[in-house]
Design a protein around this motif. Structure first.
Motif, PDB file in Angstrom:
ATOM      1  N   GLY A   1     -30.245  54.114   8.596  1.00 45.21           N
ATOM      2  CA  GLY A   1     -29.857  54.464   9.955  1.00 45.21           C
ATOM      3  C   GLY A   1     -28.778  53.572  10.530  1.00 45.21           C
ATOM      4  N   GLY A   2     -28.081  52.830   9.675  1.00 51.36           N
ATOM      5  CA  GLY A   2     -27.080  51.889  10.161  1.00 51.36           C
ATOM      6  C   GLY A   2     -25.664  52.305   9.841  1.00 51.36           C
ATOM      7  N   HIS A   3     -24.776  51.337   9.938  1.00 41.91           N
ATOM      8  CA  HIS A   3     -23.336  51.562   9.731  1.00 41.91           C
ATOM      9  C   HIS A   3     -22.755  50.343   9.033  1.00 41.91           C
TER      10      HIS A   3
ATOM     11  N   ASP B   1     -18.165  52.006  21.902  1.00 39.99           N
ATOM     12  CA  ASP B   1     -18.330  51.399  20.587  1.00 39.99           C
ATOM     13  C   ASP B   1     -18.972  52.379  19.617  1.00 39.99           C
ATOM     14  N   SER B   2     -19.957  53.122  20.094  1.00 38.67           N
ATOM     15  CA  SER B   2     -20.689  54.013  19.202  1.00 38.67           C
ATOM     16  C   SER B   2     -19.828  55.158  18.708  1.00 38.67           C
ATOM     17  N   THR B   3     -18.794  55.522  19.475  1.00 37.02           N
ATOM     18  CA  THR B   3     -17.898  56.590  19.043  1.00 37.02           C
ATOM     19  C   THR B   3     -17.188  56.221  17.752  1.00 37.02           C
ATOM     20  N   SER B   4     -16.737  54.959  17.648  1.00 34.39           N
ATOM     21  CA  SER B   4     -15.989  54.531  16.467  1.00 34.39           C
ATOM     22  C   SER B   4     -16.887  54.305  15.259  1.00 34.39           C
ATOM     23  N   SER B   5     -18.183  54.073  15.468  1.00 30.38           N
ATOM     24  CA  SER B   5     -19.072  53.769  14.355  1.00 30.38           C
ATOM     25  C   SER B   5     -20.034  54.899  14.021  1.00 30.38           C
ATOM     26  N   ASP B   6     -19.998  55.999  14.798  1.00 31.98           N
ATOM     27  CA  ASP B   6     -20.916  57.117  14.613  1.00 31.98           C
ATOM     28  C   ASP B   6     -22.371  56.700  14.776  1.00 31.98           C
ATOM     29  N   LEU B   7     -22.628  55.637  15.505  1.00 33.27           N
ATOM     30  CA  LEU B   7     -23.981  55.185  15.786  1.00 33.27           C
ATOM     31  C   LEU B   7     -24.299  55.447  17.252  1.00 33.27           C
TER      32      LEU B   7
ATOM     33  N   GLN C   1     -29.290  48.708  20.589  1.00 27.56           N
ATOM     34  CA  GLN C   1     -29.362  47.349  20.059  1.00 27.56           C
ATOM     35  C   GLN C   1     -29.357  47.387  18.526  1.00 27.56           C
ATOM     36  N   TYR C   2     -28.585  46.480  17.943  1.00 28.09           N
ATOM     37  CA  TYR C   2     -28.471  46.412  16.488  1.00 28.09           C
ATOM     38  C   TYR C   2     -28.457  44.957  16.031  1.00 28.09           C
ATOM     39  N   ALA C   3     -28.876  44.774  14.784  1.00 29.08           N
ATOM     40  CA  ALA C   3     -28.729  43.475  14.130  1.00 29.08           C
ATOM     41  C   ALA C   3     -27.536  43.550  13.191  1.00 29.08           C
ATOM     42  N   SER C   4     -26.710  42.510  13.223  1.00 28.11           N
ATOM     43  CA  SER C   4     -25.501  42.468  12.404  1.00 28.11           C
ATOM     44  C   SER C   4     -25.691  41.466  11.275  1.00 28.11           C
TER      45      SER C   4
ATOM     46  N   LEU D   1     -27.652  47.306  11.502  1.00 28.60           N
ATOM     47  CA  LEU D   1     -28.932  47.968  11.290  1.00 28.60           C
ATOM     48  C   LEU D   1     -29.650  48.088  12.626  1.00 28.60           C
ATOM     49  N   PRO D   2     -30.282  49.240  12.893  1.00 28.80           N
ATOM     50  CA  PRO D   2     -30.963  49.425  14.187  1.00 28.80           C
ATOM     51  C   PRO D   2     -32.039  48.364  14.403  1.00 28.80           C
TER      52      PRO D   2
END
Length: 648
Positions: A485-487, A425-431, A435-438, A504-505
């Protein structure tokens, strides 16, 4: 009866003998009835190696192989010729030196005028070279067949001129799933998709191959189980020596994995290009905003100095107007700095749900009358470290953008949730994984094409009309999220709406607990319902909207009866109709009430008027209708509404 002179017959026999003796490509000789050689020509001597003196009087079986002698082929050949009038065959024969040659043999019986068997005429031709050529061709074809059958990475098969499958190799079975017995005789068009069949691609492919000498393409093809694979296809025509089309050779390769890899590479390149472009634009806008802030500093301070000495009302008014313009310019520079990630942030740990709920009233007012806003907030949302005012500004920009995408009304939802990103997942979002909040904003608006989605975060890019947007709202959101620091991700389909998601992280501490473990979808507050306010006076409409909003209602407005009927005719849920009695455009509030009760029998109706209630034509309105006199206070309005709900 004509009698041929003896001299003439002898002469003809002599010439015939000379002709036979002169033939060297055929062995022509005679046998007596028992198979003994009684004549011999030059061709027989050349083929078999015997001179006439060596062979005359010997049995012709000595030309046969041991295998043929064991089966008594010489005897059977003479018997067949005598019985059927001819014996013809091909086989190996033996020369004087013991070598073998491949012979074509014809034996004819010779009979006299009374039918008595006098002997046999035997003609033999040496076909060894032709036999060798045929054997070589057969061996070549066999090797080619084994080669083709051994190939498993390619489907290699032949079609007849009409496109029916005539042979099938192991690669074709592996790639397409059909065994040879299942597919032989079937038309190759069954490997094509419905879209290709609709355009008659199979027919056009064969025509192209026949006309141009080759057809080559890539496209989706079908397996026996109905799944699709991306195929590289080559079709070549097969012609005989006379140039006549006798079929087609078809080679298919499954390159699905290569296509997926190519698509992934293209997506990665596009993402890299987009990131580089946004970074370049960010540097440019950051520099412009910095220089513009310097100019604004001079302008604002000079205006402040002028304010101290201004005495004339006109001068004060001009200075205040200039100050407002400077403040607006300062806000624009803040948005530019936010996009370029140079806006100073003051992050702190916050619960996203708390920030959203605290900002709810502003968000609802920003939505307008025709938009129904709902919140779907995860009860155990992870906390994030953000600048609260910037978070609220970003959320407001998303709400306004969604509202503008729904000019005819619709639904808008704010959703929160917890997300765990894996390595993939992180590959597609560059994150980085974690754990993240959406926080997502989803609308039912007009949606966007992929081309527009790729540009929505660019500064000054907008699809709105001239004068209806700066094009900086979404760029501010992009800058805030990335600087935090998010996407941010946009999913949109034309005609179906848009979903913008901020990741967001999550922070290690500050997780707020709730008795409810599952995510629930609910209005952001205990809504009393939805009210449709019909009022043609803007000032009165604004006051009524504020009162109903303070009483917990979601507000939808209309300026006359016709607009109200359009709202009632839609899918929006309306609980209360609050209408002025005296309105323009023909239909008054009482008539509107009757029409509304026909459309929605359970609708509660409250009519407001400056006239006495006794003067209003209220016949036929029935229960669930109440009146309030102008001017009214919010306490009176609340009491009337309470009475409508309880039926008092």
């Amino acid at each position: 009866m004509n009698v041929v002179p003896r001299e003439t017959t002898s002469s003809q026999d002599g010439r015939f003998q000379l002709l036979v003796d002169a033939v060297t490509d055929y062995a022509i000789y005679m046998l007596d009835p028992t198979g003994v050689v009684v004549s011999w020509n030059a061709g027989a001597q050349r083929f078999k190696g015997y001179t006439e003196s060596e062979i005359l009087g010997r049995h012709f079986s000595q030309f046969y192989t041991d295998e043929d002698l064991a089966t008594e082929l010489p005897r059977r050949a003479l018997e067949t010729a005598a019985r059927e009038g001819k014996f013809e065959a091909e086989g190996w024969r033996v020369r004087k030196d013991g070598t073998h040659f491949w012979a074509h043999v014809v034996i004819d019986p010779i009979r006299d005028a009374r039918g008595n068997l006098l002997g046999y005429a035997k003609i033999t031709r040496d076909l060894t070279e032709r036999k060798k050529t045929q054997e070589a061709l057969r061996e070549s074809e066999e090797r080619f067949r084994l080669l083709v059958q051994g190939v498993t990475d390619y489907a290699i098969y032949m079609l007849d001129p009409q496109g029916h499958v005539t042979n099938w190799n192991a690669g074709a079975q592996r790639i397409k799933g059909y065994t040879e017995s299942e597919i032989l005789g079937c038309h190759f068009s069954q490997f094509y998709t419905d879209e290709d069949l609709a355009t008659e691609l199979p027919r056009r492919a064969l025509e192209t191959a026949a006309r141009e000498g080759k057809f080559e393409a890539e496209g989706w093809r079908l397996r026996k189980d109905g799944t699709q694979f991306w195929a590289s296809v080559v079709i070549d025509p097969i012609r005989n020596d006379r140039g006549e089309l006798i079929g087609f050779a078809k080679i298919t390769r499954d390159i699905t994995e290569r296509r997926h890899a190519q698509e992934a590479l293209e997506h990665a390149q596009a993402a890299l290009f987009q990131a580089q472009k946004m970074e370049a634009v960010g540097q440019l806008t950051g520099g412009v905003a910095h220089d513009f802030n310097n100019l604004l500093t001079i302008i604002v301070n000079n205006l402040d100095l002028l304010t101290r000495n201004a005495r004339e009302p006109r001068d004060v008014k001009l200075i205040e107007s200039a100050q407002r313009a400077a403040e607006r310019g300062a806000k624009l520079t803040q948005q530019l700095l936010a996009f370029s990630r140079r806006q100073p942030l003051q992050p702190d740990t916050h619960n996203p749900n708390t920030l959203i709920e605290g900002f709810e009233s502003v968000l609802r007012r920003a939505c307008g009358e025709m938009i129904r806003l709902q919140l779907s907030l995860a009860p155990r949302i992870r906390w994030v470290s953000v600048d609260a005012p910037q978070f609220e500004s970003a959320l407001l920009n998303l709400i306004v953008n969604a509202r503008d995408a729904m000019p005819n009304g619709g639904s808008l939802k704010i959703m929160t949730g917890n997300v765990t990103l894996s390595e993939m997942d992180s590959t597609s979002s560059d994150l980085p994984p974690g754990q993240y909040a959406s926080i997502a904003v989803q609308d039912t608006g007009t949606g966007m094409t992929p081309e527009i989605v790729n540009r929505v975060f660019e500064p000054f890019f907008t699809t709105k009309e001239i004068g209806k947007g700066t094009g900086l709202g979404l760029s501010q959101v992009y800058g805030f999220v990335t600087q935090s620091g998010g996407h941010i991700k946009v999913d949109s389909t034309p005609g179906q709406g848009t979903r913008v998601t901020m990741l967001l992280p999550a922070q290690e501490t500050g997780i707020e607990t709730s008795e409810e473990e599952d995510e629930t979808e609910r209005p952001a507050r205990d809504s009393a319902g939805t009210v449709l306010i019909v009022e043609d006076e803007p000032a009165v409409l604004e006051v009524a909207s504020d009162i109903f909003d303070s009483l917990g209602y979601d507000v939808v407005t209309a300026t006359d009866a016709n607009e109200a009927i359009k709202v009632l005719d839609g899918n929006l849920s309306i609980d209360v109709l609050f209408s002025d009695v005296i309105m323009p455009n023909g239909m008054n509030g009482v008539e509107l009430s009757r029409k509304a009760r026909e459309m929605r029998p359970d609708l509660k109706i409250l009519l407001a008027s400056g006239y006495p209630m006794s003067a209003l034509p209220s016949e036929g309105l029935g229960a669930g209708v109440s009146f309030i006199s102008k001017p009214y206070r919010w306490t009176e309005l609340a009491e009337k509404l309470r009475g409508l709900r309880t039926g008092a």
